[in-house]
Scaffold this motif. Structure first.
Motif, PDB file in Angstrom:
ATOM      1  N   ASP A  44      -2.318  43.888   1.265  1.00  0.00           N
ATOM      2  CA  ASP A  44      -2.421  43.175   2.814  1.00  0.00           C
ATOM      3  C   ASP A  44      -1.086  43.350   3.364  1.00  0.00           C
ATOM      4  O   ASP A  44       0.449  42.349   2.830  1.00  0.00           O
ATOM      5  N   ARG A  45      -0.751  44.049   4.031  1.00  0.00           N
ATOM      6  CA  ARG A  45       0.211  44.710   4.624  1.00  0.00           C
ATOM      7  C   ARG A  45       1.267  43.490   5.430  1.00  0.00           C
ATOM      8  O   ARG A  45       2.028  43.673   5.344  1.00  0.00           O
ATOM      9  N   GLU A  46       0.351  42.951   5.663  1.00  0.00           N
ATOM     10  CA  GLU A  46       0.888  41.576   6.639  1.00  0.00           C
ATOM     11  C   GLU A  46       1.217  40.596   5.402  1.00  0.00           C
ATOM     12  O   GLU A  46       2.681  40.122   5.827  1.00  0.00           O
ATOM     13  N   VAL A 108     -11.882  39.549  -2.140  1.00  0.00           N
ATOM     14  CA  VAL A 108     -11.630  38.992  -3.803  1.00  0.00           C
ATOM     15  C   VAL A 108     -12.172  37.222  -3.708  1.00  0.00           C
ATOM     16  O   VAL A 108     -11.049  37.035  -2.615  1.00  0.00           O
ATOM     17  N   THR A 109     -12.954  36.946  -4.472  1.00  0.00           N
ATOM     18  CA  THR A 109     -12.919  35.569  -4.747  1.00  0.00           C
ATOM     19  C   THR A 109     -12.428  34.965  -6.149  1.00  0.00           C
ATOM     20  O   THR A 109     -12.713  36.006  -6.793  1.00  0.00           O
ATOM     21  N   SER A 164     -17.431  45.876   9.662  1.00  0.00           N
ATOM     22  CA  SER A 164     -18.067  45.388   8.359  1.00  0.00           C
ATOM     23  C   SER A 164     -17.788  44.396   7.596  1.00  0.00           C
ATOM     24  O   SER A 164     -18.554  42.521   7.341  1.00  0.00           O
ATOM     25  N   LEU A 165     -16.297  44.383   7.136  1.00  0.00           N
ATOM     26  CA  LEU A 165     -16.158  42.718   6.294  1.00  0.00           C
ATOM     27  C   LEU A 165     -15.707  42.063   6.734  1.00  0.00           C
ATOM     28  O   LEU A 165     -16.367  40.443   6.657  1.00  0.00           O
ATOM     29  N   ALA A 166     -14.935  42.056   8.323  1.00  0.00           N
ATOM     30  CA  ALA A 166     -15.031  40.629   8.945  1.00  0.00           C
ATOM     31  C   ALA A 166     -16.585  39.759   9.796  1.00  0.00           C
ATOM     32  O   ALA A 166     -16.732  38.728  10.147  1.00  0.00           O
ATOM     33  N   LEU A 190      -9.647  32.849  -1.703  1.00  0.00           N
ATOM     34  CA  LEU A 190     -10.045  34.026  -1.296  1.00  0.00           C
ATOM     35  C   LEU A 190      -8.936  34.874  -0.321  1.00  0.00           C
ATOM     36  O   LEU A 190      -7.988  34.415   0.312  1.00  0.00           O
ATOM     37  N   GLU A 191      -9.198  36.072  -0.878  1.00  0.00           N
ATOM     38  CA  GLU A 191      -9.024  37.029  -0.352  1.00  0.00           C
ATOM     39  C   GLU A 191      -9.042  38.609   0.680  1.00  0.00           C
ATOM     40  O   GLU A 191     -10.027  38.711  -0.410  1.00  0.00           O
ATOM     41  N   GLU A 192      -8.911  38.762   1.244  1.00  0.00           N
ATOM     42  CA  GLU A 192      -8.773  39.781   2.272  1.00  0.00           C
ATOM     43  C   GLU A 192      -8.152  41.146   2.427  1.00  0.00           C
ATOM     44  O   GLU A 192      -6.788  40.941   2.942  1.00  0.00           O
TER      45      GLU A 192
END
Length: 203
Positions: A44-46, A108-109, A164-166, A190-192
């Motif tokens: 997660d670059r941000e 990731v949950t 697709s993830l979103a 919960l992370e993306e």
């Protein structure tokens, strides 16, 4: 198979340095270890988070590899990493549909459950999550990693692209609600993340 997950956080401005190091020197080190079956690098670059996951044929192979990786991990992650956490899991479910792509997305949950319910969690994931998600557009695969002794796990959905993830968020939220109720587990995170590299070999 068995998995070691390394989760690091730090200054987002320094993340790319760690990504390059892990994705090159780190992968070369892993390739030399007996029993190695692949790895994934996710970021997660941000926010400034980096998740690396390595896959192993046996618990022994994972354990033996850690002696080398523990010595080198700090150098691979500096100057980015302010915190580093290492966790070991059993790969209880792994269902791949398509080979993941760089630039794809990982959700990731983070799960917690009574260790006595570990089999229930695995069975529920296999019977509920896998069939309910495998038809989602752009899905690359799903996996469940569990630590049976501590009652912890990671439920993962991997997508070929970030769009697709979103687009899957609502559908996966419904599946997550159903599965958590059936398996008596708590969702504690919960992370993306962006897929930097992902490759697991079964043969």
């Amino acid at each position: 198979m068995f998995v070691r997950a390394v989760y690091a956080t730090g200054d987002p401005a320094l993340l790319d340095t760690a990504v390059r190091s892990v994705n090159n020197q780190g992968r070369d080190l892993l390739e030399e270890r007996p029993g190695y079956r692949g790895a994934g690098v996710f970021a997660d670059r941000e926010a400034g988070t980096l998740l690396t996951v390595s896959w192993w044929e046996t618990e022994e192979a994972r354990h033996n590899s850690d002696a080398v990786m523990r010595e080198r991990r700090g150098a691979l992650l500096e100057p980015f990493a302010g915190t580093v956490a290492v966790a070991n899991y059993e790969a209880a479910v792994f269902h791949q549909i398509a080979h993941p792509r760089q630039g794809g997305g990982l959700r990731v949950t983070r799960l917690e459950f009574d260790p006595r319910d570990a089999d229930l969690v695995v069975d529920t994931f296999r019977a509920t999550v896998v069939p309910r998600t495998e038809a989602l557009p752009g899905l690359s695969g799903v996996s469940l990693l569990v630590d049976r002794e501590r009652g912890r796990g990671l439920g993962n959905t991997l997508f070929l692209d970030r769009a697709s993830l979103a687009a899957s968020r609502a559908a996966v939220a419904a599946v997550r609600h159903e599965a958590s109720a059936k398996a008596h587990l708590d969702v504690v995170g919960l992370e993306e993340l962006e897929v930097v590299h992902a490759d697991v070999r079964f043969a």
